[in-house]
Design a protein around this motif. Structure first.
Motif, PDB file in Angstrom:
ATOM      1  N   LEU A 188       0.841  -1.197   0.000  1.00 18.02           N
ATOM      2  CA  LEU A 188       0.000   0.000   0.000  1.00 18.02           C
ATOM      3  C   LEU A 188       0.880   1.253   0.000  1.00 18.02           C
ATOM      4  N   ALA A 189       0.445   2.261  -0.721  1.00 16.74           N
ATOM      5  CA  ALA A 189       1.199   3.507  -0.817  1.00 16.74           C
ATOM      6  C   ALA A 189       0.936   4.400   0.396  1.00 16.74           C
ATOM      7  N   VAL A 190       1.948   5.150   0.781  1.00 14.14           N
ATOM      8  CA  VAL A 190       1.843   6.113   1.876  1.00 14.14           C
ATOM      9  C   VAL A 190       2.427   7.444   1.420  1.00 14.14           C
ATOM     10  N   GLY A 191       2.192   8.475   2.225  1.00 17.12           N
ATOM     11  CA  GLY A 191       2.864   9.759   2.060  1.00 17.12           C
ATOM     12  C   GLY A 191       2.668  10.469   0.747  1.00 17.12           C
ATOM     13  N   PRO A 192       1.435  10.529   0.199  1.00 10.51           N
ATOM     14  CA  PRO A 192       1.278  11.262  -1.057  1.00 10.51           C
ATOM     15  C   PRO A 192       1.384  12.774  -0.872  1.00 10.51           C
ATOM     16  N   ASP A 193       1.836  13.432  -1.930  1.00 11.08           N
ATOM     17  CA  ASP A 193       1.712  14.885  -2.063  1.00 11.08           C
ATOM     18  C   ASP A 193       0.914  15.080  -3.346  1.00 11.08           C
ATOM     19  N   PRO A 194      -0.402  14.834  -3.282  1.00 18.00           N
ATOM     20  CA  PRO A 194      -1.195  14.611  -4.490  1.00 18.00           C
ATOM     21  C   PRO A 194      -1.235  15.800  -5.436  1.00 18.00           C
ATOM     22  N   VAL A 195      -1.395  15.458  -6.704  1.00 18.33           N
ATOM     23  CA  VAL A 195      -1.429  16.438  -7.774  1.00 18.33           C
ATOM     24  C   VAL A 195      -2.306  15.847  -8.875  1.00 18.33           C
ATOM     25  N   VAL A 196      -2.901  16.696  -9.686  1.00 16.50           N
ATOM     26  CA  VAL A 196      -3.759  16.238 -10.775  1.00 16.50           C
ATOM     27  C   VAL A 196      -3.058  16.488 -12.102  1.00 16.50           C
ATOM     28  N   GLY A 197      -2.971  15.422 -12.896  1.00  9.02           N
ATOM     29  CA  GLY A 197      -2.312  15.538 -14.195  1.00  9.02           C
ATOM     30  C   GLY A 197      -2.203  14.188 -14.865  1.00  9.02           C
ATOM     31  N   GLU A 198      -1.175  14.034 -15.682  1.00 12.41           N
ATOM     32  CA  GLU A 198      -1.035  12.805 -16.450  1.00 12.41           C
ATOM     33  C   GLU A 198      -0.182  11.771 -15.715  1.00 12.41           C
ATOM     34  N   SER A 199      -0.467  10.508 -15.993  1.00 11.97           N
ATOM     35  CA  SER A 199       0.185   9.402 -15.306  1.00 11.97           C
ATOM     36  C   SER A 199       1.701   9.422 -15.461  1.00 11.97           C
ATOM     37  N   ALA A 200       2.182   9.854 -16.627  1.00 12.39           N
ATOM     38  CA  ALA A 200       3.624   9.847 -16.873  1.00 12.39           C
ATOM     39  C   ALA A 200       4.382  10.695 -15.858  1.00 12.39           C
ATOM     40  N   PHE A 201       3.764  11.765 -15.372  1.00 10.24           N
ATOM     41  CA  PHE A 201       4.418  12.605 -14.367  1.00 10.24           C
ATOM     42  C   PHE A 201       4.667  11.815 -13.098  1.00 10.24           C
ATOM     43  N   ASP A 202       3.695  11.026 -12.667  1.00  8.99           N
ATOM     44  CA  ASP A 202       3.824  10.229 -11.449  1.00  8.99           C
ATOM     45  C   ASP A 202       4.867   9.140 -11.618  1.00  8.99           C
ATOM     46  N   LEU A 203       4.838   8.488 -12.752  1.00  8.62           N
ATOM     47  CA  LEU A 203       5.737   7.365 -13.001  1.00  8.62           C
ATOM     48  C   LEU A 203       7.187   7.825 -13.122  1.00  8.62           C
TER      49      LEU A 203
END
Length: 303
Positions: free
Chosen positions: A215-230
């Protein structure tokens, strides 16, 4: 008990805290108040812990294990709470205190207890990347209609300004900064999707759980495209990549493999990987973490 902040937290906040910020000084009192309000029994402060929050292992009044997390306002804890609530435990840790007296506006969250000493990073590299990518995919959902999250354009816009300042003061990084900023402009010209993203995803942000393996922890969430997260995952274990004679070709293969497995455009992933590596490298150099900066900028030069 005494809520002594770990040295890692003190050092990290010392690099980013604005002048006159007294959050660390008030932290022990805030932790005591949060524990009392929730009637928690404290086990221990998690060490070395994170770079932006104090993490305390606790038990609720019913004896259930949990985690108390305290973060300064600049770490956007209210945004973290909103993202975790929206994910509802699918791929991420669950919030346990929706009805608590102190909300994230005060920088306090009570969370499901995972296994804090067991992250995906403990697995062999190929397996770790596979498990981390699978966890990340679950988080890529439509954001709430009226959401409080930054967009990728907004966040990287702030970062771009700092990068320009860094390049102006350091001619050595200027060519990489120019390339990274050009990549950002091209990527933002035609963003393909709007998803809720973790924002700071890497292997150490994926912990072993009981109701799900990871399970993931500690997000600093943002809205945009998946490539940015990856993109942040691409450079995981960067010190190992730099140490390899074949580090550059390994990085290119990693981009290709991750892009294909998660159905992300390979060139967009490469572009965001470049931007995020240069941004992190410039920021590390600005606060005196020269070794980190050298690793990140050499990695970026491969892209």
């Amino acid at each position: 008990m005494a809520f002594e902040p770990p040295r890692r937290l003190i050092r990290a906040l010392g690099e980013t805290a604005p002048e006159g910020d007294d959050w660390l000084a008030k932290l022990p009192e805030a932790a005591e108040r949060a524990v009392a309000v929730r009637e928690l029994a404290v086990e221990r402060v998690q060490v070395p812990g994170g770079r932006s929050s104090l993490v305390v292992l606790v038990r609720t009044a019913e004896g259930a294990p949990a985690v108390l997390k305290l973060a300064p306002r600049r770490a956007r804890p209210e945004s973290e709470r909103a993202a975790l609530a929206h994910w509802g435990g699918l791929g991420a840790v669950q919030v346990r205190d929706e009805g608590a007296v102190e909300k994230a506006e005060d920088g306090v969250l009570l969370l499901e207890r995972l296994h804090p000493d067991v992250s995906v990073r403990s697995l062999p590299e190929a397996k770790a990347l596979l498990e981390a990518a699978g966890t990340l995919r679950r988080l890529w959902v439509e954001p709430p209609p009226s959401h409080c999250f930054e967009t990728v354009a907004e966040r990287t816009g702030r970062q771009a300004e700092a990068m320009r300042a860094g390049a102006a003061a350091d001619a050595e990084v200027a060519p990489l900064v120019d390339a990274a900023l050009a990549a950002r402009e091209e990527l933002l010209a035609d963003p393909p999707e709007k998803r809720l993203l973790h924002g700071t995803f890497r292997q150490s942000k994926v912990l072993a759980g009981d109701r799900m393996p990871w399970l993931a922890v500690g997000p600093d969430p943002v809205v945009g495209e998946s490539a940015f997260d990856l993109a942040r995952l691409v450079r995981d274990r960067v010190e190992d990549l730099i140490a390899q004679p074949s580090g550059a070709s390994t990085t290119r293969r990693r981009i290709k493999r991750l892009a294909e497995s998660l159905e992300v455009d390979q060139e967009r992933l490469r572009g965001w990987t470049l931007f995020r590596a240069v941004e992190s490298g410039v920021r590390a150099r600005q606060v005196g973490r020269e070794q980190d900066a050298e690793l990140l900028l050499e990695f970026a030069d491969w892209l």
